[in-house]
Design a protein around this motif. Structure first.
Motif, PDB file in Angstrom:
ATOM      1  N   GLY A 131       0.791  -1.226   0.000  1.00  0.00           N
ATOM      2  CA  GLY A 131       0.000   0.000   0.000  1.00  0.00           C
ATOM      3  C   GLY A 131       0.818   1.268   0.000  1.00  0.00           C
ATOM      4  N   THR A 132       2.145   1.156  -0.142  1.00  0.00           N
ATOM      5  CA  THR A 132       3.025   2.329  -0.160  1.00  0.00           C
ATOM      6  C   THR A 132       3.478   2.611  -1.580  1.00  0.00           C
ATOM      7  OG1 THR A 132       3.835   1.842   2.062  1.00  0.00           O
ATOM      8  CG2 THR A 132       5.148   3.340   0.734  1.00  0.00           C
ATOM      9  N   PRO A 133       3.283   3.823  -2.096  1.00  0.00           N
ATOM     10  CA  PRO A 133       3.729   4.137  -3.452  1.00  0.00           C
ATOM     11  C   PRO A 133       5.220   3.866  -3.652  1.00  0.00           C
ATOM     12  CG  PRO A 133       2.268   5.857  -2.661  1.00  0.00           C
ATOM     13  CD  PRO A 133       2.552   4.958  -1.484  1.00  0.00           C
ATOM     14  N   ILE A 134       5.562   3.410  -4.846  1.00  0.00           N
ATOM     15  CA  ILE A 134       6.970   3.201  -5.204  1.00  0.00           C
ATOM     16  C   ILE A 134       7.571   4.572  -5.491  1.00  0.00           C
ATOM     17  CG2 ILE A 134       8.556   2.042  -6.762  1.00  0.00           C
ATOM     18  CD1 ILE A 134       6.868   0.110  -5.098  1.00  0.00           C
ATOM     19  N   GLU A 276     -12.314   1.129   5.901  1.00  0.00           N
ATOM     20  CA  GLU A 276     -12.099  -0.245   6.353  1.00  0.00           C
ATOM     21  C   GLU A 276     -11.379  -1.061   5.289  1.00  0.00           C
ATOM     22  OE1 GLU A 276     -15.782  -1.888   7.685  1.00  0.00           O
ATOM     23  OE2 GLU A 276     -16.001  -0.428   9.317  1.00  0.00           O
ATOM     24  N   GLU A 277     -11.187  -0.484   4.127  1.00  0.00           N
ATOM     25  CA  GLU A 277     -10.372  -1.076   3.073  1.00  0.00           C
ATOM     26  C   GLU A 277      -9.346  -0.043   2.633  1.00  0.00           C
ATOM     27  OE1 GLU A 277     -12.982  -2.209  -0.043  1.00  0.00           O
ATOM     28  OE2 GLU A 277     -13.841  -3.907   1.058  1.00  0.00           O
ATOM     29  N   TYR A 278      -8.173  -0.512   2.237  1.00  0.00           N
ATOM     30  CA  TYR A 278      -7.201   0.467   1.767  1.00  0.00           C
ATOM     31  C   TYR A 278      -7.487   0.841   0.320  1.00  0.00           C
ATOM     32  CZ  TYR A 278      -4.687  -4.037   1.128  1.00  0.00           C
ATOM     33  OH  TYR A 278      -4.335  -5.319   0.854  1.00  0.00           O
ATOM     34  N   LEU A 279      -6.904   1.953  -0.091  1.00  0.00           N
ATOM     35  CA  LEU A 279      -7.243   2.604  -1.354  1.00  0.00           C
ATOM     36  C   LEU A 279      -6.106   2.396  -2.356  1.00  0.00           C
ATOM     37  CD1 LEU A 279      -9.227   4.531  -2.832  1.00  0.00           C
ATOM     38  CD2 LEU A 279      -7.991   6.443  -1.824  1.00  0.00           C
ATOM     39  N   ASN A 288      -1.293   4.048   2.099  1.00  0.00           N
ATOM     40  CA  ASN A 288      -2.249   3.352   2.958  1.00  0.00           C
ATOM     41  C   ASN A 288      -1.532   2.932   4.229  1.00  0.00           C
ATOM     42  OD1 ASN A 288      -4.776   2.729   1.045  1.00  0.00           O
ATOM     43  ND2 ASN A 288      -2.889   2.476  -0.141  1.00  0.00           N
ATOM     44  N   TYR A 289      -1.952   3.508   5.365  1.00  0.00           N
ATOM     45  CA  TYR A 289      -1.298   3.224   6.632  1.00  0.00           C
ATOM     46  C   TYR A 289      -2.289   2.587   7.595  1.00  0.00           C
ATOM     47  CZ  TYR A 289       1.918   6.596   4.558  1.00  0.00           C
ATOM     48  OH  TYR A 289       2.755   7.256   3.699  1.00  0.00           O
ATOM     49  N   GLY A 294      -7.785  -3.632  10.485  1.00  0.00           N
ATOM     50  CA  GLY A 294      -9.065  -3.432   9.815  1.00  0.00           C
ATOM     51  C   GLY A 294      -9.459  -1.984   9.630  1.00  0.00           C
ATOM     52  N   LYS A 295      -8.619  -1.047  10.052  1.00  0.00           N
ATOM     53  CA  LYS A 295      -8.890   0.380   9.874  1.00  0.00           C
ATOM     54  C   LYS A 295      -7.658   1.024   9.242  1.00  0.00           C
ATOM     55  CE  LYS A 295     -12.283   1.152  13.562  1.00  0.00           C
ATOM     56  NZ  LYS A 295     -12.320  -0.161  14.205  1.00  0.00           N
ATOM     57  N   TYR A 296      -7.877   1.679   8.104  1.00  0.00           N
ATOM     58  CA  TYR A 296      -6.768   2.242   7.342  1.00  0.00           C
ATOM     59  C   TYR A 296      -6.959   3.739   7.143  1.00  0.00           C
ATOM     60  CZ  TYR A 296      -6.250  -2.700   6.223  1.00  0.00           C
ATOM     61  OH  TYR A 296      -6.116  -4.056   6.317  1.00  0.00           O
ATOM     62  N   ILE A 297      -5.843   4.424   7.024  1.00  0.00           N
ATOM     63  CA  ILE A 297      -5.848   5.830   6.630  1.00  0.00           C
ATOM     64  C   ILE A 297      -5.119   5.909   5.302  1.00  0.00           C
ATOM     65  CG2 ILE A 297      -4.962   8.119   7.178  1.00  0.00           C
ATOM     66  CD1 ILE A 297      -5.497   7.511  10.103  1.00  0.00           C
ATOM     67  N   SER A 298      -5.839   6.396   4.294  1.00  0.00           N
ATOM     68  CA  SER A 298      -5.314   6.438   2.933  1.00  0.00           C
ATOM     69  C   SER A 298      -5.281   7.883   2.450  1.00  0.00           C
ATOM     70  CB  SER A 298      -6.198   5.604   1.992  1.00  0.00           C
ATOM     71  OG  SER A 298      -6.344   4.283   2.461  1.00  0.00           O
ATOM     72  N   GLY A 299      -4.459   8.136   1.441  1.00  0.00           N
ATOM     73  CA  GLY A 299      -4.417   9.489   0.893  1.00  0.00           C
ATOM     74  C   GLY A 299      -3.132   9.778   0.169  1.00  0.00           C
ATOM     75  N   GLY A 300      -2.733  11.040   0.221  1.00  0.00           N
ATOM     76  CA  GLY A 300      -1.525  11.463  -0.475  1.00  0.00           C
ATOM     77  C   GLY A 300      -0.806  12.546   0.297  1.00  0.00           C
ATOM     78  N   PRO A 301       0.543  12.529   0.296  1.00  0.00           N
ATOM     79  CA  PRO A 301       1.333  13.548   0.980  1.00  0.00           C
ATOM     80  C   PRO A 301       2.008  14.493  -0.004  1.00  0.00           C
ATOM     81  CG  PRO A 301       2.653  11.589   0.712  1.00  0.00           C
ATOM     82  CD  PRO A 301       1.367  11.358  -0.068  1.00  0.00           C
ATOM     83  N   THR A 302       2.298  15.694   0.462  1.00  0.00           N
ATOM     84  CA  THR A 302       3.131  16.618  -0.305  1.00  0.00           C
ATOM     85  C   THR A 302       4.442  16.844   0.441  1.00  0.00           C
ATOM     86  OG1 THR A 302       3.364  18.891  -1.116  1.00  0.00           O
ATOM     87  CG2 THR A 302       1.921  18.584   0.763  1.00  0.00           C
ATOM     88  N   ASN A 303       5.525  16.982  -0.291  1.00  0.00           N
ATOM     89  CA  ASN A 303       6.818  17.328   0.314  1.00  0.00           C
ATOM     90  C   ASN A 303       6.897  18.790   0.710  1.00  0.00           C
ATOM     91  OD1 ASN A 303       7.822  14.770  -0.044  1.00  0.00           O
ATOM     92  ND2 ASN A 303       9.409  15.327  -1.501  1.00  0.00           N
ATOM     93  N   ASN A 304       5.991  19.600   0.167  1.00  0.00           N
ATOM     94  CA  ASN A 304       6.203  21.050   0.182  1.00  0.00           C
ATOM     95  C   ASN A 304       5.038  21.787   0.826  1.00  0.00           C
ATOM     96  OD1 ASN A 304       8.739  21.129  -1.604  1.00  0.00           O
ATOM     97  ND2 ASN A 304       7.305  19.875  -2.782  1.00  0.00           N
ATOM     98  N   GLY A 305       4.882  21.584   2.139  1.00  0.00           N
ATOM     99  CA  GLY A 305       3.860  22.291   2.894  1.00  0.00           C
ATOM    100  C   GLY A 305       4.447  23.530   3.533  1.00  0.00           C
TER     101      GLY A 305
END
Length: 510
Positions: A131-134, A276-279, A288-289, A294-305
């Motif tokens: 679930g971790t982007p390459i 409840e499912e990863y994305l 996907n963390y 059975g509980k996941y937090i999915s999404g996207g990060p930015t390097n530049n906040g």
């Protein structure tokens, strides 16, 4: 201790500083200490930190709290829980000694490693499993880079840990990692809850190089006796493993509904959703963390906040640049607020440290587009802020194509500022709740810690101590203006992809 109140100390090991905050069992803050440390950039693509400096900072802060009569006369520490930023890699020898600095999330040295793996059959399988982007951010790529580029050093390495694991090792003498931090490595199987065979094969390692994984409530580790004595802690003080800062910050939003997105902007930034499912998607775009099984937090990060705005603040601070950073930022926010939406035709591509979601391009670079002779520093400041938030918005747009959300919640010390939160709300064009408490990761840690201590029987019930919120509604007129500028922002990002590649090669050639 009968006259004293029990409390839990939350330690958040962030990118620029560690914050230690104590909470009583009602979720009320009782003490706050913060200590900063640098990130080293010996090359634009390299980002490193000194693990010893971070551990010393943590001990200094703990000493400051536990030696303060105003604290220990009223409270006693029943447990300590940790959170931290993700994706750091620190090599250790067989004696547990560090072999250089820790390589942190914003480091891009492994760009070619991830580029060669992404999209291959093996790469797709690793992404599906972990679930971790390459991407260069992931410890999988960083470890492979060390193996290929520093073979003599690699031969001396006995273990790879994150900065959080190193702190736990220093406190307990044991190596243990929570499922959340493990699931950010690109080396951990989300379904099997163990180190992934395909990722191990690619890195040419086995599970002995990594810590024992455990759930975020795990509290069987024992703090070493000399540490307890030094800190004047009771021998029964529990150390709770905890989670990542991203998971903790999302939890502090006070809702685990899948139809709400959590937008956080601190040094970096992210848009996250519960599920409840990863994305997963066909492009390997989302992280996907594991929060808990059975509980996941999915999404996207930015390097530049916030780090991108701090860079601009130091360069464009003018008469304010000698102020402490927080005061400088407030002055510049006030200047930016005087400029109209769109910065009068100026757009900033904020890719100072390459970029993660949604473009996943380590070679991306920062650009100011549209500069003309009438622009002043306040326009550049406003454009910098807007560019950071266009990128945050682009992450939300990519998530929305796969999982619908109706509202957003904002936390993190930058996202909570009225100017930032107003722009985010107008960009998304949907209602937003804004946290009234700026230490989101520490608050989430308190929720996890109090659940682990049995004060709450579930994370869902711990949400009752979530901070109060301020509601914002979008301005339709501003949303239309920002939509036009965002379209141009997106087109510029896509059009400049070949040039990003070329300038990166030129930089590395000389």
């Amino acid at each position: 201790m009968d006259s004293k109140k029990a409390c839990i100390l939350t330690i958040n090991i962030g990118t620029s500083a560690t914050k230690i905050i104590g909470f009583d069992y009602l979720g009320v803050e009782v003490v706050v200490k913060k200590g900063a440390y640098p990130t080293f950039h010996p090359h634009p693509d390299l980002s490193e930190q000194d693990p010893e400096q971070i551990f010393i900072t943590i001990m200094f802060l703990l000493k400051g709290i536990l030696n303060d009569a105003s604290f220990y006369d009223k409270h006693y520490v029943q447990s300590i829980i940790l959170s931290s930023s993700m994706h750091s890699v620190l090599p250790l020898d067989k004696s547990g000694n560090t072999l250089g600095n820790a390589v942190i999330w914003s480091d891009n040295r492994a760009c070619h490693i991830s580029t060669s793996l992404k999209g291959t059959e093996l790469g797709n399988r690793i992404y599906k499993n972990t679930g971790t982007p390459i991407h260069a951010m992931s410890p999988l790529s960083k470890i492979t880079w060390i193996r290929e580029n520093e073979p003599e050093k690699f031969e001396r390495i006995s273990r790879f840990v994150s900065l959080k694991e190193y702190v736990i090792y220093q406190l307990t003498g044991e190596f243990c990692v929570d499922y959340s931090i493990a699931s950010a490595t690109g080396l951990f199987n989300l379904e099997q809850l163990k180190w992934d065979a395909d990722a191990m094969k690619f890195a040419n390692l086995d599970a002995s190089y990594f810590s024992k994984p455990a759930d975020i409530f795990y509290s069987e580790l024992k703090i070493k006796a000399p540490i307890l004595t030094s800190l004047r802690l009771d021998k029964n003080t529990k150390l709770i493993l905890g989670s990542s800062d991203g998971c903790m910050a999302s939890l502090s939003a006070g809702s685990m509904r899948s139809d709400q997105a959590v937008v956080s902007v601190t040094s970096s930034g992210a848009v996250r959703v519960f599920g409840e499912e990863y994305l997963l998607d066909g492009k390997g775009s989302f992280f996907n963390y594991i929060l808990e099984k059975g509980k996941y937090i999915s999404g996207g990060p930015t390097n530049n906040g916030g780090v991108a705005f701090e860079w601009a603040a130091r360069g464009l601070g003018g008469n304010y640049k000698d102020l402490p950073l927080e005061d400088l930022m407030v002055k510049l926010f006030n200047e930016a607020a005087k400029v109209k939406e769109g910065s009068e035709g100026l757009i900033f591509l904020p890719y100072l440290q390459g970029e993660r979601a949604p473009i996943w391009n380590s070679n991306a670079r920062g650009v100011y587009f549209g500069l003309n002779i009438t622009h002043e520093s306040r326009h550049i400041i406003r454009a910098t802020l807007e560019g950071i938030l266009y990128e945050i918005y682009s992450i939300g747009r990519s998530i929305k194509r796969h999982r619908e959300f109706q509202t957003i919640h904002l936390n993190g010390y930058n996202a909570m500022h009225p100017l930032w939160s107003g722009i985010i709300c107008d960009l998304y064009g949907m209602p937003a709740s804004v946290s009234t408490y700026k230490h989101a990761a520490n608050m989430g840690s308190a929720m996890v810690g109090l659940t682990a201590m049995g004060v709450y029987d579930s994370l869902e019930h711990s949400l009752e101590i979530a901070p109060e919120k301020i509601m914002k509604n979008p301005n339709g007129k501003k949303n239309k203006i920002y939509s036009k500028y965002y379209d141009l922002f997106e087109r510029l990002t896509n059009k400049l992809e070949p040039e990003f590649e070329e300038i990166s090669k030129l930089q590395n050639d000389y």
